[in-house]
Scaffold this active site. Sequence first.
Site, short mmCIF file in Angstrom:
data_model
loop_
_atom_site.label_atom_id
_atom_site.label_comp_id
_atom_site.label_asym_id
_atom_site.label_seq_id
_atom_site.Cartn_x
_atom_site.Cartn_y
_atom_site.Cartn_z
N GLU A 39 2.10 2.15 3.92
CA GLU A 39 2.69 1.07 4.70
C GLU A 39 3.40 0.14 3.72
OE1 GLU A 39 -0.84 2.50 6.98
OE2 GLU A 39 -0.79 1.54 5.03
N ASN A 78 10.49 -5.66 2.56
CA ASN A 78 10.48 -5.25 1.15
C ASN A 78 11.50 -4.13 0.91
OD1 ASN A 78 9.93 -4.56 -1.50
ND2 ASN A 78 7.71 -4.71 -1.26
N TYR A 87 10.77 4.30 -2.25
CA TYR A 87 10.09 5.37 -1.52
C TYR A 87 11.09 6.36 -0.94
CZ TYR A 87 6.10 2.24 -2.02
OH TYR A 87 5.13 1.42 -2.53
#
Length: 149
Positions: free
Chosen positions: A106, A111, A118
Amino acid sequence: MEISIREMREEDLDRVMEIEKKAFTPPWSREAFLLELTKNLLAKYIVAVIDGDVAGYGGIWLILDEGHITNIAVDEKYRGLGIGNKLLEGLIQLCIDRNIRAMTLEVRKSNEIAKSLYKKYGFKEYGIRPKYYQDNNEDAIIMWKSIQF
């Protein structure tokens, strides 16, 4: 400058807590990290070290054939040097070594830096946990990555 990745040790906790307190609201407690290192058999934590200094850390829970990233943080004085990449690569390698098929995490909706990291490594957005973060009720983006062998 050489960045090395190794398993987190108890003696790293003072430095890890310095980074944790600056990186997260609310931060995990020292006791929480100690329990992760000493009692949680599913947890694996790594640190990035530069010239003997812990520059960042990452953690993951290995549950059956899934890895759940718990946290990744880099000291602000070392940001922009690729340490987040090295930590994420280290966590991915832990999964590969253990035949883990998928990884999840998560991340705060706001962000963008973390989401970009990621995505660079193949994580995709799969859902939202509404009001997941207690400090400001921000939503969390759920991300998944399949691991190919």
